[in-house]
Design a protein around this motif. Structure first.
Motif, PDB file in Angstrom:
ATOM      1  N   ALA A 181      32.571   4.409  84.736  1.00  0.00           N
ATOM      2  CA  ALA A 181      31.337   4.020  84.232  1.00  0.00           C
ATOM      3  C   ALA A 181      30.566   3.151  85.410  1.00  0.00           C
ATOM      4  N   GLU A 182      31.578   2.661  86.337  1.00  0.00           N
ATOM      5  CA  GLU A 182      30.859   1.872  87.456  1.00  0.00           C
ATOM      6  C   GLU A 182      30.203   2.826  88.735  1.00  0.00           C
ATOM      7  N   THR A 183      31.004   3.813  89.008  1.00  0.00           N
ATOM      8  CA  THR A 183      30.544   4.786  89.970  1.00  0.00           C
ATOM      9  C   THR A 183      29.738   5.882  89.705  1.00  0.00           C
ATOM     10  N   GLU A 184      30.077   6.342  88.384  1.00  0.00           N
ATOM     11  CA  GLU A 184      29.714   7.425  87.587  1.00  0.00           C
ATOM     12  C   GLU A 184      30.184   8.654  88.363  1.00  0.00           C
ATOM     13  N   GLU A 185      31.516   8.516  88.913  1.00  0.00           N
ATOM     14  CA  GLU A 185      32.098   9.602  89.446  1.00  0.00           C
ATOM     15  C   GLU A 185      33.499  10.023  88.567  1.00  0.00           C
ATOM     16  N   VAL A 186      33.841  11.108  88.782  1.00  0.00           N
ATOM     17  CA  VAL A 186      35.129  11.627  88.113  1.00  0.00           C
ATOM     18  C   VAL A 186      36.295  11.237  88.856  1.00  0.00           C
ATOM     19  N   ASN A 187      36.959  10.414  88.129  1.00  0.00           N
ATOM     20  CA  ASN A 187      38.322   9.774  88.858  1.00  0.00           C
ATOM     21  C   ASN A 187      39.557  10.280  88.197  1.00  0.00           C
ATOM     22  N   VAL A 188      40.839  10.071  88.887  1.00  0.00           N
ATOM     23  CA  VAL A 188      41.857  10.359  88.155  1.00  0.00           C
ATOM     24  C   VAL A 188      42.890   8.889  88.312  1.00  0.00           C
ATOM     25  N   LYS A 191      42.831  23.327  79.667  1.00  0.00           N
ATOM     26  CA  LYS A 191      42.186  22.551  78.846  1.00  0.00           C
ATOM     27  C   LYS A 191      41.050  22.206  79.076  1.00  0.00           C
ATOM     28  N   ARG A 192      40.161  21.858  77.859  1.00  0.00           N
ATOM     29  CA  ARG A 192      38.836  21.360  78.263  1.00  0.00           C
ATOM     30  C   ARG A 192      38.624  20.161  77.237  1.00  0.00           C
ATOM     31  N   PHE A 193      37.978  19.109  77.882  1.00  0.00           N
ATOM     32  CA  PHE A 193      37.926  18.095  77.007  1.00  0.00           C
ATOM     33  C   PHE A 193      36.616  17.241  77.376  1.00  0.00           C
ATOM     34  N   PRO A 194      35.780  16.614  76.545  1.00  0.00           N
ATOM     35  CA  PRO A 194      34.795  15.769  76.881  1.00  0.00           C
ATOM     36  C   PRO A 194      35.013  14.521  77.885  1.00  0.00           C
ATOM     37  N   ILE A 195      34.409  14.328  78.764  1.00  0.00           N
ATOM     38  CA  ILE A 195      34.459  13.174  79.693  1.00  0.00           C
ATOM     39  C   ILE A 195      33.588  12.111  79.201  1.00  0.00           C
ATOM     40  N   LYS A 196      33.959  11.084  78.626  1.00  0.00           N
ATOM     41  CA  LYS A 196      33.046   9.926  78.562  1.00  0.00           C
ATOM     42  C   LYS A 196      33.030   8.878  79.604  1.00  0.00           C
ATOM     43  N   PRO A 197      31.964   8.298  80.017  1.00  0.00           N
ATOM     44  CA  PRO A 197      32.145   7.114  81.076  1.00  0.00           C
ATOM     45  C   PRO A 197      32.834   6.053  80.383  1.00  0.00           C
ATOM     46  N   MET A 198      33.821   5.519  81.116  1.00  0.00           N
ATOM     47  CA  MET A 198      34.483   4.166  80.812  1.00  0.00           C
ATOM     48  C   MET A 198      35.045   3.390  82.002  1.00  0.00           C
ATOM     49  N   PRO A 199      35.251   2.148  81.857  1.00  0.00           N
ATOM     50  CA  PRO A 199      35.699   1.448  83.026  1.00  0.00           C
ATOM     51  C   PRO A 199      37.328   1.796  83.168  1.00  0.00           C
ATOM     52  N   VAL A 200      37.806   1.443  84.386  1.00  0.00           N
ATOM     53  CA  VAL A 200      39.170   1.779  84.731  1.00  0.00           C
ATOM     54  C   VAL A 200      40.155   1.038  83.950  1.00  0.00           C
ATOM     55  N   GLU A 201      39.845   0.103  83.301  1.00  0.00           N
ATOM     56  CA  GLU A 201      40.725  -0.733  82.221  1.00  0.00           C
ATOM     57  C   GLU A 201      40.962   0.014  81.131  1.00  0.00           C
ATOM     58  N   GLU A 202      39.787   0.444  80.507  1.00  0.00           N
ATOM     59  CA  GLU A 202      39.886   1.466  79.137  1.00  0.00           C
ATOM     60  C   GLU A 202      40.577   2.616  79.713  1.00  0.00           C
ATOM     61  N   ALA A 203      40.339   3.283  80.772  1.00  0.00           N
ATOM     62  CA  ALA A 203      41.211   4.508  81.081  1.00  0.00           C
ATOM     63  C   ALA A 203      42.588   4.247  81.018  1.00  0.00           C
ATOM     64  N   ILE A 204      43.126   3.151  81.379  1.00  0.00           N
ATOM     65  CA  ILE A 204      44.505   2.685  81.544  1.00  0.00           C
ATOM     66  C   ILE A 204      45.123   2.620  80.226  1.00  0.00           C
ATOM     67  N   LEU A 205      44.099   2.248  79.261  1.00  0.00           N
ATOM     68  CA  LEU A 205      44.527   1.710  78.063  1.00  0.00           C
ATOM     69  C   LEU A 205      44.631   3.231  77.328  1.00  0.00           C
ATOM     70  N   GLN A 206      43.676   4.198  77.557  1.00  0.00           N
ATOM     71  CA  GLN A 206      43.629   5.359  76.934  1.00  0.00           C
ATOM     72  C   GLN A 206      44.954   6.178  77.439  1.00  0.00           C
ATOM     73  N   MET A 207      45.148   6.082  78.988  1.00  0.00           N
ATOM     74  CA  MET A 207      46.200   7.024  79.279  1.00  0.00           C
ATOM     75  C   MET A 207      47.757   6.302  78.520  1.00  0.00           C
ATOM     76  N   ASN A 208      47.885   5.296  78.367  1.00  0.00           N
ATOM     77  CA  ASN A 208      49.039   4.654  77.912  1.00  0.00           C
ATOM     78  C   ASN A 208      49.070   5.179  76.312  1.00  0.00           C
ATOM     79  N   LEU A 209      47.966   4.927  75.644  1.00  0.00           N
ATOM     80  CA  LEU A 209      48.029   5.416  74.203  1.00  0.00           C
ATOM     81  C   LEU A 209      48.553   7.139  74.278  1.00  0.00           C
ATOM     82  N   LEU A 210      48.094   7.516  74.997  1.00  0.00           N
ATOM     83  CA  LEU A 210      48.496   9.431  75.199  1.00  0.00           C
ATOM     84  C   LEU A 210      49.905   9.235  75.560  1.00  0.00           C
TER      85      LEU A 210
END
Length: 174
Positions: free
Chosen positions: A151-158, A122-141
């Motif tokens: 967005a805070e560290t500018e690193e790719v996180n899981v 799978k390929r998908f665009p990665i947009k910078p976001m804070p951890v709280e928004e990532a939690i929300l996105q994960m739960n929505l998916l």
């Protein structure tokens, strides 16, 4: 079939032992040649954990469940094992039907299983976001993990959901 029951941080009562033997006795109807079943019971805070391991013709059937009640955990792990047995029997029947099964595998299950293959990329665009928004996105998916650019560290996180319902974050270290 011999059922070996061990308790960790937990005394195994005769009533619980009889209940486990009765519930696991149902499994004996589905399988032939099962010599022993290992049951490990443990209590961690409010969680009653039941682990059942059944060695079977070079395969290992294993189930683990944790609930607030030991009897409930036993019921859930037996249901899980019944599903695994059904899957095992279906796979075995399919191999017999296709003629690909000459004999049951040896005692080494690593030789019997084929290498896992990469099925999909799978390929998908990665947009910078804070951890709280990532939690929300994960739960929505509805996923158990989410890859994002922090967005805070500018690193790719899981971001991942832990078994206890909380979240974990994996950050790269260079």
């Amino acid at each position: 079939m011999e059922i070996i029951i061990r308790g960790k941080n937990f005394p195994v009562t005769d009533a619980l032992k009889q209940y486990i033997e009765k519930r696991l006795g149902k499994i004996e109807r589905y399988l032939e040649g099962v010599e022993e079943v290992q049951v490990n019971l443990s209590v961690n805070r409010d969680s009653h954990v039941v682990e059942v391991t059944i060695p079977l013709n070079g395969y290992l059937l294993r189930g683990e469940e944790a609930t607030g009640d030991m009897y409930g955990s036993v019921d859930l792990v037996v249901e899980k094992l019944e599903k695994q047995i059904e899957k095992y029997k279906t796979k075995l029947a399919r191999k017999l039907k296709n003629g690909t099964l000459k004999e049951l595998p040896a005692e080494n299950p690593e030789e019997a299983t084929s290498e896992p293959k990469l099925i999909r990329t799978k390929r998908f665009p990665i947009k910078p976001m804070p951890v709280e928004e990532a939690i929300l996105q994960m739960n929505l998916l509805g996923h158990n993990f989410f890859v994002f650019s922090n967005a805070e560290t500018e690193e790719v996180n899981v971001l991942y959901r832990r078994r206890d319902g909380n979240y974990g974050l994996i950050e790269p270290e260079y």
